[in-house]
Design a protein around this motif. Sequence first.
Motif, PDB file in Angstrom:
ATOM      1  N   SER A  86       1.048  -1.403  -0.024  1.00 35.90           N
ATOM      2  CA  SER A  86       0.134  -0.092  -0.108  1.00 35.90           C
ATOM      3  C   SER A  86       0.891   1.277   0.140  1.00 35.90           C
ATOM      4  O   SER A  86       1.810   1.224   0.643  1.00 35.90           O
ATOM      5  CB  SER A  86      -0.893  -0.102   1.231  1.00 35.90           C
ATOM      6  N   SER A  88       0.156   4.042   1.641  1.00 39.40           N
ATOM      7  CA  SER A  88       0.333   4.687   2.958  1.00 39.40           C
ATOM      8  C   SER A  88       1.244   4.205   3.734  1.00 39.40           C
ATOM      9  O   SER A  88       1.887   4.648   4.231  1.00 39.40           O
ATOM     10  CB  SER A  88      -1.120   4.416   3.638  1.00 39.40           C
ATOM     11  N   GLN A 129      -7.431  -4.154   5.442  1.00 41.04           N
ATOM     12  CA  GLN A 129      -7.915  -3.420   4.402  1.00 41.04           C
ATOM     13  C   GLN A 129      -8.713  -2.190   4.416  1.00 41.04           C
ATOM     14  O   GLN A 129      -9.168  -1.481   3.549  1.00 41.04           O
ATOM     15  CB  GLN A 129      -8.556  -4.292   3.149  1.00 41.04           C
ATOM     16  N   PRO A 131     -10.407   1.400   5.709  1.00 37.88           N
ATOM     17  CA  PRO A 131      -9.925   2.645   5.822  1.00 37.88           C
ATOM     18  C   PRO A 131      -9.714   3.199   7.250  1.00 37.88           C
ATOM     19  O   PRO A 131      -9.184   4.186   7.467  1.00 37.88           O
ATOM     20  CB  PRO A 131     -10.834   3.349   5.039  1.00 37.88           C
ATOM     21  N   GLU A 132     -10.568   2.698   8.125  1.00 35.64           N
ATOM     22  CA  GLU A 132     -10.410   3.017   9.465  1.00 35.64           C
ATOM     23  C   GLU A 132      -8.971   2.788  10.115  1.00 35.64           C
ATOM     24  O   GLU A 132      -8.470   3.511  10.823  1.00 35.64           O
ATOM     25  CB  GLU A 132     -11.336   2.325  10.389  1.00 35.64           C
ATOM     26  N   GLU A 134      -6.251   2.250   8.275  1.00 31.27           N
ATOM     27  CA  GLU A 134      -5.315   3.110   7.719  1.00 31.27           C
ATOM     28  C   GLU A 134      -5.447   4.624   8.016  1.00 31.27           C
ATOM     29  O   GLU A 134      -4.260   5.224   8.401  1.00 31.27           O
ATOM     30  CB  GLU A 134      -5.752   3.051   5.959  1.00 31.27           C
ATOM     31  N   LEU A 135      -6.290   5.188   8.228  1.00 31.43           N
ATOM     32  CA  LEU A 135      -6.489   6.636   8.773  1.00 31.43           C
ATOM     33  C   LEU A 135      -5.949   6.639  10.367  1.00 31.43           C
ATOM     34  O   LEU A 135      -5.629   7.829  10.822  1.00 31.43           O
ATOM     35  CB  LEU A 135      -7.752   7.342   8.825  1.00 31.43           C
ATOM     36  N   LEU A 164      -7.322  11.949   2.222  1.00 27.72           N
ATOM     37  CA  LEU A 164      -7.570  10.572   2.150  1.00 27.72           C
ATOM     38  C   LEU A 164      -8.787  10.631   2.796  1.00 27.72           C
ATOM     39  O   LEU A 164      -9.664   9.731   2.460  1.00 27.72           O
ATOM     40  CB  LEU A 164      -6.553   9.762   2.684  1.00 27.72           C
ATOM     41  N   GLN A 167     -12.031  11.320   0.851  1.00 30.79           N
ATOM     42  CA  GLN A 167     -12.489  10.349   0.008  1.00 30.79           C
ATOM     43  C   GLN A 167     -13.651   9.372   0.367  1.00 30.79           C
ATOM     44  O   GLN A 167     -13.919   8.590  -0.408  1.00 30.79           O
ATOM     45  CB  GLN A 167     -11.523   9.798  -0.637  1.00 30.79           C
ATOM     46  N   HIS A 168     -13.605   9.415   1.769  1.00 31.04           N
ATOM     47  CA  HIS A 168     -14.530   8.288   2.373  1.00 31.04           C
ATOM     48  C   HIS A 168     -15.839   9.020   2.784  1.00 31.04           C
ATOM     49  O   HIS A 168     -15.782  10.004   3.638  1.00 31.04           O
ATOM     50  CB  HIS A 168     -13.821   7.414   3.373  1.00 31.04           C
ATOM     51  N   LEU A 173     -15.866   6.214  10.614  1.00 30.33           N
ATOM     52  CA  LEU A 173     -14.731   7.167  10.532  1.00 30.33           C
ATOM     53  C   LEU A 173     -14.943   8.677  11.162  1.00 30.33           C
ATOM     54  O   LEU A 173     -14.041   9.430  11.029  1.00 30.33           O
ATOM     55  CB  LEU A 173     -14.359   7.610   8.816  1.00 30.33           C
TER      56      LEU A 173
END
Length: 502
Positions: A86, A88, A129, A131-132, A134-135, A164, A167-168, A173
């Motif tokens: 990834s 990130s 995978q 997004p929570e 990742e952020l 980022l 985008q969600h 989040l």
Amino acid sequence: MVQEQAAAAGANDAAPSAKDAEQQQPKPFSVKEGMQGIITLLEKAVKTKETRLLMGRLMRQTAMVRKHMTASDLVAFINTYLPMDSKSAGFLKGYVMQDGDTAPMEDDATAAGDAGDGADAGSAPGPSQLPEVELYMYLLLLVNLLDRKQFAQAREVADTAVGLLQQHNRRTLDAIGARIYFYYSWAYECTGALADVRSTLMAAHCTAGLRHDAVGQETLLNLLLRNYLAYNLYDQAEKFRSKAQKADTWRVPGQYCRYLYYLGTIRAIQLEYTEAKEVLQQASRKAPTCAHGFRVACNKWLILVRLLLGEVPERVEFSAPGMRTPLAPYFELTCAVRSGDLAQFRVVSEKFAAAFRADRTTNLITRLQYNVIRTGLRRINLAYSRISLKDVAEKLALPSAVDAEYICAKAIRDGGIDAVLDHAGGFLATRELTDLYSTNEPQAAFHERIAFCLNLHNEAVKAMRFEPDAHKRALAAANGGKEQMSVEEIARAIEEEEEDDM
């Protein structure tokens, strides 16, 4: 023999006590276990779509991890919980590796090996995978950079995290996004570019309102208020506050305390001291005990607002635990205002000018000068039946007798002192106390009370004469009659049908 048995018994008693002491000792905090719990909590919240888990528990666990986290731990977390391919992962590790002042960090191979061992043991989940997750890694790096005073790198990471985040559109989040926006504004504030993020925060606040993101709305509202107040834009802050969409109940108590504090500062600048006092008192009482700096800031503004209202804070308020040192300048200022000594007030203002500028309370302190003069005039009016304006100017440390005359005239007009000003003679004479019952004031007070009683009687008579729910009962009776008639008609129709069948 007896002594040997007693010694053996004592040894047996000592052994369990030592074991109990070891069990009673608190287990040291493990950053790895804390991080595993956070990732598990994130995955559970996403699976069950339960956002309340992310409000309190996630932030409390993050605070514990933040205290003990090192750069090597952060690299291990990135290698463990983010996919290696990834973008990130490489971006975040690049910023962690730039720091050379922290503890020596292990390389990627070692960190990956440790992560693999933890995964084999079944104690840590694999790469995610979501997004929570990742952020959340962006949030950890952003907090780490701010703690290490690397504000330029923190700005770059915050810009990437906000891009980022936009985008969600996921409700899970909301809590993480609110914290990212908070540290995003903080990074720009530390670099002196707080005005550059105002448009971004405004757009994010509008988006949060459309998405019904209550946590984001509360956080962004306070960030925008802080942004306006940092540049002394009090009118714009009040216009935005009055038109911004706010819920009846706040989701985050800490954000509500911040909102009350900002509202109190706006009201104090706008000369609405009564409302400012109520709001600041409420903010200080609702603030948690651990928020020591916030409570100190509230008390500083509250002391000045009370002085402007003519009140004198008690000495106990300045000697509260943790308040003596930060409130020392305001204690000396209160003593000067209470004594009515303008010279002492000016000395204190110049002595602590830097502290007052840092607290952004210089404007209110400038307004206190008239309160000091009014207090001094009241003391002079009580002590002297007649005094020259030149002596008044000397006692109040005023430039000339002309200034003293203007100030005395204003105090007499405002009702601060009961005296007569003689311009030709150049003196201030106190009016002689007269018998109050020889004037019309008792009659006016008695008339006011009688009028209040008569109005109360008239309202009571009207309430008994015109019952407020009389028309509702009549309407209900009419509707009930119709329903009853309709039921009787149905019964009669059924009986007629039965007779026809017979």
